[in-house]
Motif scaffolding. Structure first.
Motif, mmCIF file in Angstrom:
data_model
loop_
_atom_site.group_PDB
_atom_site.id
_atom_site.type_symbol
_atom_site.label_atom_id
_atom_site.label_comp_id
_atom_site.label_asym_id
_atom_site.label_seq_id
_atom_site.Cartn_x
_atom_site.Cartn_y
_atom_site.Cartn_z
ATOM 1 N N ARG A 1 0.821 -1.227 0.000
ATOM 2 C CA ARG A 1 0.000 0.000 0.000
ATOM 3 C C ARG A 1 0.848 1.268 0.000
ATOM 4 O O ARG A 1 0.320 2.355 -0.213
ATOM 5 C CB ARG A 1 -0.936 -0.008 1.213
ATOM 6 C CG ARG A 1 -0.255 -0.170 2.541
ATOM 7 C CD ARG A 1 -1.265 -0.325 3.669
ATOM 8 N NE ARG A 1 -0.631 -0.813 4.892
ATOM 9 C CZ ARG A 1 -1.266 -1.035 6.013
ATOM 10 N NH1 ARG A 1 -2.563 -0.819 6.084
ATOM 11 N NH2 ARG A 1 -0.628 -1.488 7.083
ATOM 12 N N ASP A 2 2.141 1.149 0.268
ATOM 13 C CA ASP A 2 3.046 2.303 0.305
ATOM 14 C C ASP A 2 3.988 2.186 -0.896
ATOM 15 O O ASP A 2 4.897 1.349 -0.902
ATOM 16 C CB ASP A 2 3.818 2.267 1.634
ATOM 17 C CG ASP A 2 4.834 3.392 1.754
ATOM 18 O OD1 ASP A 2 5.187 3.996 0.723
ATOM 19 O OD2 ASP A 2 5.303 3.645 2.885
ATOM 20 N N LEU A 3 3.746 3.026 -1.912
ATOM 21 C CA LEU A 3 4.515 2.887 -3.158
ATOM 22 C C LEU A 3 6.015 3.062 -2.932
ATOM 23 O O LEU A 3 6.823 2.360 -3.547
ATOM 24 C CB LEU A 3 4.004 3.889 -4.213
ATOM 25 C CG LEU A 3 4.659 3.770 -5.583
ATOM 26 C CD1 LEU A 3 4.482 2.374 -6.175
ATOM 27 C CD2 LEU A 3 4.113 4.830 -6.539
ATOM 28 N N ASP A 4 6.386 3.995 -2.042
ATOM 29 C CA ASP A 4 7.817 4.174 -1.772
ATOM 30 C C ASP A 4 8.424 2.891 -1.206
ATOM 31 O O ASP A 4 9.515 2.474 -1.593
ATOM 32 C CB ASP A 4 8.042 5.325 -0.770
ATOM 33 C CG ASP A 4 7.755 6.673 -1.395
ATOM 34 O OD1 ASP A 4 7.731 6.744 -2.643
ATOM 35 O OD2 ASP A 4 7.547 7.642 -0.646
ATOM 36 N N ALA A 5 7.693 2.262 -0.281
ATOM 37 C CA ALA A 5 8.216 1.036 0.359
ATOM 38 C C ALA A 5 8.320 -0.109 -0.649
ATOM 39 O O ALA A 5 9.320 -0.849 -0.657
ATOM 40 C CB ALA A 5 7.307 0.640 1.531
ATOM 41 N N GLU B 1 1.644 -0.689 -6.637
ATOM 42 C CA GLU B 1 0.885 -0.116 -5.516
ATOM 43 C C GLU B 1 -0.444 -0.856 -5.394
ATOM 44 O O GLU B 1 -1.197 -0.951 -6.365
ATOM 45 C CB GLU B 1 0.647 1.380 -5.745
ATOM 46 C CG GLU B 1 -0.014 2.063 -4.567
ATOM 47 C CD GLU B 1 -0.054 3.579 -4.732
ATOM 48 O OE1 GLU B 1 0.354 4.095 -5.780
ATOM 49 O OE2 GLU B 1 -0.512 4.242 -3.787
ATOM 50 N N LEU B 2 -0.725 -1.381 -4.218
ATOM 51 C CA LEU B 2 -1.991 -2.113 -4.012
ATOM 52 C C LEU B 2 -2.334 -2.134 -2.529
ATOM 53 O O LEU B 2 -1.719 -2.847 -1.734
ATOM 54 C CB LEU B 2 -1.860 -3.549 -4.548
ATOM 55 C CG LEU B 2 -3.038 -4.502 -4.278
ATOM 56 C CD1 LEU B 2 -4.368 -3.918 -4.704
ATOM 57 C CD2 LEU B 2 -2.805 -5.838 -4.982
ATOM 58 N N ASP B 3 -3.332 -1.312 -2.184
ATOM 59 C CA ASP B 3 -3.914 -1.366 -0.836
ATOM 60 C C ASP B 3 -5.120 -2.288 -0.938
ATOM 61 O O ASP B 3 -6.103 -1.967 -1.608
ATOM 62 C CB ASP B 3 -4.329 0.039 -0.380
ATOM 63 C CG ASP B 3 -4.879 0.042 1.052
ATOM 64 O OD1 ASP B 3 -5.416 -1.001 1.497
ATOM 65 O OD2 ASP B 3 -4.781 1.089 1.714
ATOM 66 N N THR B 4 -5.051 -3.421 -0.276
ATOM 67 C CA THR B 4 -6.072 -4.455 -0.452
ATOM 68 C C THR B 4 -7.429 -4.056 0.129
ATOM 69 O O THR B 4 -8.423 -4.736 -0.121
ATOM 70 C CB THR B 4 -5.616 -5.770 0.201
ATOM 71 O OG1 THR B 4 -5.406 -5.543 1.602
ATOM 72 C CG2 THR B 4 -4.329 -6.279 -0.431
#
Ligand code: NAP
Length: 248
Positions: A38-42, A61-64
């Motif tokens: 969910r955190d694109l930087d991470a 990027e994927l926040d479920t």
């Protein structure tokens, strides 16, 4: 196994912990891995580190728990790859504190836990299913827990039959429900090449356990990796840990 090559695998919650290690191990096996979080930087940082070792890994990027994020991820995977061979539903949370009775855990923790550990998995799986159906050998791995086993929880001889392991009712119930999802979806897909299985990683030293555990992350990832790579003669609707079938 599929003649489509390289096989494309998506791992949720893969920027750290067991998910990151599942991503690494599948990439070592030659799969093209979509390392999502969910955190694109991470995820970009984690994917860049694996790419620097020569592995075929892309950040995604994927926040479920967010429909817009899930739909955007499906569109990206469709546009770039046109199919998905392996989906590992690894993202999960454990927000309850040990030490309370089951009846004392607040309801908002139940809702939050189910949002990620069950509803997020169902939404991600259903959204990617059309792409998985395009695979010659689709594999869906649901990262559950032994704490989802009602057989273990209700057995007075089990090591789960203690106040400690009864103090995470929402987490445990969310994994029981996830196992039910495995069985139901496996039934729906029984006449297709797609296999759906639940795994228990083992008690693994990650942030979720504040670094405590019996297993290193490499061992904690092993069951998910094995079930992501099962052949056409492998099981579906099963619940396993390191090759051992677990009681539901
Ligand atoms: P962890 O170290 O806490 O990592 C959890 C991962 O899930 C993180 O990458 C986290 O991302 C991600 N995540 C949480 N909510 C998300 C969301 N809404 N969207 C996308 N990603 C999300 O946990 P772990 O120990 O690696 O656990 C991985 C899985 O194994 C979980 O399903 C857990 O229940 C299961 N499991 C673990 C153990 C164990 O002993 N460790 C035992 C049995 C089962 P952020 O970095 O953004 O928070």
């Amino acid at each position: 196994m599929s003649k489509q090559s390289p096989r494309v695998a998506l791992i949720t919650g893969a920027n750290r912990g067991i998910g990151l290690e599942i991503a690494r191990q599948l990439a070592v096996k030659g799969l093209r891995v979509l390392l999502s979080g969910r955190d694109l930087d991470a995820v970009t940082e984690a994917a860049t580190a694996l790419r620097s070792s020569g592995l075929d890994v892309e950040p995604l990027e994927l926040d479920t728990t967010r429909a817009d994020s899930v739909n955007a991820a499906v569109k990206t995977v469709d546009d770039v790859h046109g199919r998905l061979d392996v989906l590992v539903n690894n993202a999960g949370i454990r927000i309850e504190a040990y030490g309370r009775n089951p009846s004392e855990q607040p309801l908002h923790q139940w809702r939050e836990t189910f949002e990620t550990n069950l509803f997020g998995v169902v939404e991600v799986t259903n959204a990617f299913l059309p792409l998985i159906r395009r695979s010659e050998a689709g594999r869906i791995v649901n990262v559950s827990s032994l704490l989802g086993s009602l057989g273990m929880h209700s057995n007075p001889k089990s090591y789960l039959y203690t106040p400690t392991f009864k103090s995470l009712p929402a987490y445990s119930a969310s994994k029981t429900a996830l196992n039910s999802w495995t069985v139901h979806l496996g039934y729906e897909l029984r006449d297709t090449p797609i296999k759906v299985n639940s795994v228990h990683p083992g008690y693994t030293r990650t942030d979720m356990n504040e670094g405590a555990g019996d297993l290193e992350v490499a061992e904690g990832a092993a069951t998910s990796v094995a079930m992501a790579l099962i052949g056409d003669d492998g099981p579906t609707s099963s619940y396993v840990h390191m090759g051992e079938v677990l009681p539901w």
